[in-house]
Enzyme design. Structure first.
Site, short mmCIF file in Angstrom:
data_model
loop_
_atom_site.label_atom_id
_atom_site.label_comp_id
_atom_site.label_asym_id
_atom_site.label_seq_id
_atom_site.Cartn_x
_atom_site.Cartn_y
_atom_site.Cartn_z
N GLU A 1 7.75 2.37 28.38
CA GLU A 1 7.50 1.30 29.35
C GLU A 1 8.50 0.16 29.14
O GLU A 1 9.07 0.03 28.05
CB GLU A 1 6.07 0.79 29.18
CG GLU A 1 5.05 1.91 29.42
CD GLU A 1 3.64 1.41 29.60
OE1 GLU A 1 3.38 0.22 29.35
OE2 GLU A 1 2.79 2.24 29.99
N SER B 1 9.08 2.00 21.36
CA SER B 1 8.77 2.41 19.98
C SER B 1 7.31 2.15 19.64
O SER B 1 6.64 2.98 19.03
CB SER B 1 9.66 1.65 18.99
OG SER B 1 11.02 1.85 19.29
N ILE C 1 13.18 7.24 32.43
CA ILE C 1 12.61 8.58 32.48
C ILE C 1 13.63 9.62 32.95
O ILE C 1 14.08 9.59 34.10
CB ILE C 1 11.33 8.61 33.36
CG1 ILE C 1 10.36 7.50 32.92
CG2 ILE C 1 10.68 10.00 33.32
CD1 ILE C 1 10.02 7.48 31.43
N GLU D 1 9.43 18.71 19.84
CA GLU D 1 10.36 17.80 20.54
C GLU D 1 11.47 17.34 19.58
O GLU D 1 12.65 17.32 19.94
CB GLU D 1 9.57 16.61 21.08
CG GLU D 1 10.44 15.61 21.80
CD GLU D 1 9.64 14.43 22.38
OE1 GLU D 1 8.45 14.62 22.72
OE2 GLU D 1 10.21 13.33 22.47
N ARG D 2 11.10 17.01 18.36
CA ARG D 2 12.10 16.53 17.41
C ARG D 2 13.09 17.63 17.05
O ARG D 2 14.30 17.37 16.89
CB ARG D 2 11.40 15.99 16.15
CG ARG D 2 10.72 14.68 16.45
CD ARG D 2 9.87 14.11 15.35
NE ARG D 2 9.22 12.91 15.87
CZ ARG D 2 8.21 12.28 15.31
NH1 ARG D 2 7.70 12.73 14.15
NH2 ARG D 2 7.69 11.21 15.86
N GLN E 1 46.84 16.86 4.19
CA GLN E 1 45.66 17.13 3.35
C GLN E 1 44.50 16.18 3.67
O GLN E 1 43.33 16.59 3.70
CB GLN E 1 46.02 17.03 1.88
CG GLN E 1 44.88 17.53 1.00
CD GLN E 1 45.14 17.31 -0.47
OE1 GLN E 1 45.59 16.22 -0.87
NE2 GLN E 1 44.87 18.30 -1.28
N LEU F 1 40.47 11.38 15.05
CA LEU F 1 41.48 12.41 14.76
C LEU F 1 42.20 12.88 16.03
O LEU F 1 43.24 13.52 15.95
CB LEU F 1 40.83 13.59 14.03
CG LEU F 1 40.40 13.28 12.59
CD1 LEU F 1 39.53 14.39 12.02
CD2 LEU F 1 41.61 13.01 11.69
N GLY G 1 43.37 10.69 18.04
CA GLY G 1 44.28 9.60 18.38
C GLY G 1 43.90 8.97 19.71
O GLY G 1 42.73 9.01 20.11
N GLY H 1 12.00 8.66 19.90
CA GLY H 1 11.73 8.02 18.61
C GLY H 1 13.03 7.57 17.96
O GLY H 1 13.83 8.41 17.54
C1 FAD Z 1 19.20 8.54 27.58
C2 FAD Z 1 17.74 8.25 27.37
C3 FAD Z 1 16.78 9.13 27.91
C4 FAD Z 1 15.42 8.82 27.79
N1 FAD Z 1 14.49 9.66 28.38
C5 FAD Z 1 13.17 9.33 28.30
C6 FAD Z 1 12.17 10.14 28.96
O1 FAD Z 1 12.47 11.17 29.59
N2 FAD Z 1 10.86 9.74 28.87
C7 FAD Z 1 10.48 8.63 28.19
O2 FAD Z 1 9.29 8.35 28.15
N3 FAD Z 1 11.40 7.84 27.57
C8 FAD Z 1 12.72 8.15 27.60
N4 FAD Z 1 13.66 7.36 26.99
C9 FAD Z 1 13.22 6.15 26.32
C10 FAD Z 1 13.27 6.23 24.81
O3 FAD Z 1 12.26 7.11 24.34
C11 FAD Z 1 13.13 4.80 24.28
O4 FAD Z 1 14.34 4.12 24.61
C12 FAD Z 1 12.88 4.77 22.78
O5 FAD Z 1 11.59 5.24 22.50
C13 FAD Z 1 13.02 3.35 22.22
O6 FAD Z 1 12.25 2.45 22.95
P1 FAD Z 1 12.91 1.10 23.52
O7 FAD Z 1 14.15 1.47 24.26
O8 FAD Z 1 11.89 0.35 24.27
O9 FAD Z 1 13.38 0.30 22.25
P2 FAD Z 1 12.44 -0.69 21.36
O10 FAD Z 1 11.12 -0.08 21.12
O11 FAD Z 1 12.49 -2.05 21.96
O12 FAD Z 1 13.27 -0.68 19.99
C14 FAD Z 1 14.62 -1.19 19.93
C15 FAD Z 1 15.16 -0.92 18.57
O13 FAD Z 1 14.42 -1.63 17.59
C16 FAD Z 1 14.39 -0.90 16.38
N5 FAD Z 1 13.01 -0.61 15.99
C17 FAD Z 1 11.96 -0.31 16.79
N6 FAD Z 1 10.87 -0.05 16.06
C18 FAD Z 1 11.21 -0.18 14.77
C19 FAD Z 1 10.54 -0.03 13.53
N7 FAD Z 1 9.24 0.35 13.46
N8 FAD Z 1 11.22 -0.30 12.38
C20 FAD Z 1 12.53 -0.68 12.42
N9 FAD Z 1 13.23 -0.79 13.55
C21 FAD Z 1 12.59 -0.55 14.71
C22 FAD Z 1 15.17 0.40 16.62
O14 FAD Z 1 16.52 0.24 16.23
C23 FAD Z 1 15.09 0.54 18.12
O15 FAD Z 1 16.13 1.34 18.67
C24 FAD Z 1 15.02 7.65 27.09
C25 FAD Z 1 15.99 6.80 26.55
C26 FAD Z 1 17.33 7.08 26.69
C27 FAD Z 1 18.34 6.12 26.11
#
Ligand code: FAD
Length: 383
Positions: free
Chosen positions: A132, A137, A162, A248-249, A285, A343, A345, A370
């Site tokens: 959202e 996160s 998304i 997923e991971r 090398q 590498l 350039g 994640g």
């Molecule tokens: C190309 C792409 C495709 C995506 N596709 C989908 C999709 O299909 N469906 C979907 O639901 N989402 C999707 N996402 C969203 C993605 O899952 C989120 O961007 C991700 O979960 C991070 O959430 P956020 O962007 O809100 O970053 P935030 O939650 O605001 O976090 C920003 C940064 O803060 C830091 N941070 C956050 N939490 C912690 C913690 N606990 N400890 C330390 N540092 C932390 C990390 O460095 C993180 O990157 C996509 C994102 C991208 C870039």
């Protein structure tokens, strides 16, 4: 990169790899630059992949799938990554390996019969809407709500970033259904079809990489969804979503390995041909050592991916290993590909060079599904 096929894969896995590699070399690599320009993968590509049986690899045979285990998904992700087009891997796995399995695991017989044949055939594309605008996160802070109203749920909220949002016509999403519940409790999963009243899709994002995979916002504005579109038991959505997290991971980790393999392959080819000091760059090398170190580093990440997938395929707990994969593989990929650009350039920074695209395409894996820091938090909890 090291070959782990003999140690980890069955004959069926290896045949799958060959089929995927042939398809990608003949039907993806030549066509994908045009998809990148268009910002979309044409729908007939998904139908073709459906025809070849690639979109139901992890689905059971009784649903029309191939019944492969997690190692099958790792082969799938690795070969999609080896295409060198991160957006292609993302769009396809988001549909087949991330969104569709949530429906397979939690759908009623009626829901599965209604949707899965078209999903597996590539006639219907899926997306997963979780993140959202308020933050991805901290998942339990999600604001989207669903209120029961007779035989419908009324959804209000917004999902962002998304993948497949513009092309997909079926989404799995998650909303809070119990306003009193705390933490991870009180969320439910829903199936939302494009065209549902009150459901709309944004104009799309302009991304840095993954250009052929489209992405947008999803808007729920008093979206009226039939109660039969609830996926799995009410209020259990968060836990149901987490059941697929290892898969997923590993899917993301295996795509990282595939992209890295492609980057190493083209960089080695370049270094062995690039004239320098009356010989080639490969005759230095320092350059050879650099490639040796990158290869050894990636081999360790690949081994962890296969080890985790083998555990999961045997039905063992692979939470720790798959979380380590998600923390490690995207970071190792970024580091390796950045060195490969160096590498190359100046050419490495030019749109004409394949390594330039791979470089841009390595960035999202450590953010989506994640972020790396969040993975480290989760690993620490399991230690
Ligand atoms: C190309 C792409 C495709 C995506 N596709 C989908 C999709 O299909 N469906 C979907 O639901 N989402 C999707 N996402 C969203 C993605 O899952 C989120 O961007 C991700 O979960 C991070 O959430 P956020 O962007 O809100 O970053 P935030 O939650 O605001 O976090 C920003 C940064 O803060 C830091 N941070 C956050 N939490 C912690 C913690 N606990 N400890 C330390 N540092 C932390 C990390 O460095 C993180 O990157 C996509 C994102 C991208 C870039």
């Amino acid at each position: 990169m090291i070959d782990l096929d003999a140690a980890y894969l069955s004959e069926e896995h290896r045949m799958l790899r060959q089929q995927l590699r042939r398809f990608i070399e003949t039907e993806v690599r030549p066509a994908a630059p045009a998809w990148e320009e268009a910002g979309r993968i044409p729908p007939d590509v998904f139908r073709r992949m459906g025809e070849l049986g690639f979109l139901g690899l992890s689905m059971p045979a009784e649903l029309g799938g191939a019944g492969f285990d997690t190692l099958g998904s790792v082969v799938f992700g690795e070969e999609l990554g080896r295409s060198g087009f991160g957006g292609f891997g993302a769009a396809v796995t988001d549909h087949a390996d991330i969104a569709a399995p949530v429906l397979r695991r939690n759908g009623t017989a009626e829901q599965k019969a209604r949707y899965l044949p078209d999903v597996i055939a590539g006639r219907r594309l899926m997306g997963l809407g979780v993140t959202e605008p308020g933050g991805g996160s901290d998942l339990v802070a999600m604001k989207t709500v669903a209120r029961r109203d007779g035989d419908h749920y009324i959804l209000n909220g917004q999902k962002t970033f998304i993948t497949n949002a513009l092309s997909a016509d079926l989404f799995v999403t998650v909303a809070r259904t119990d306003p009193e519940a705390k933490g991870a409790a009180g969320f439910s999963l829903f199936l939302v079809e494009k065209g549902t009243p009150g459901f709309s899709i944004g104009a799309g994002f302009r991304k840095t990489g993954w250009l052929c995979s489209d992405m947008s916002d999803l808007f729920f504005d008093d979206c009226s969804l039939p109660a039969e579109n609830l996926l799995g038991p009410e209020h259990r959505g968060f836990y149901l979503m987490m059941q697929g997290i290892e898969h997923e991971r590993l899917s993301i980790g295996s795509q990282c390995i595939g992209l890295a393999e492609r980057a190493v392959e083209i960089t080695l080819r370049w270094l062995k041909e690039r004239p320098a000091y009356r010989r080639t760059l490969w005759d230095l090398q320092a350059v050879r050592h650099e490639m040796a170190a990158i290869s050894a580093d990636l081999a360790a990440a690949k081994l962890l991916v296969y080890h985790a997938a083998a555990r999961k395929s045997r039905g063992e707990d692979a939470r720790l290993e798959s979380t380590m994969v998600k923390a490690l593989a995207p970071e190792r990929l970024k580091a390796a590909v950045d060195r490969c650009v160096q590498l190359h350039g100046g050419l490495g920074y030019m749109r004409e060079a394949e390594i330039e695209r791979i470089w841009r395409d390595t960035r999202p894996h450590s953010l989506g599904g994640g972020a790396s820091h969040v993975m480290l938090d989760e690993i620490a909890k399991l230690l």
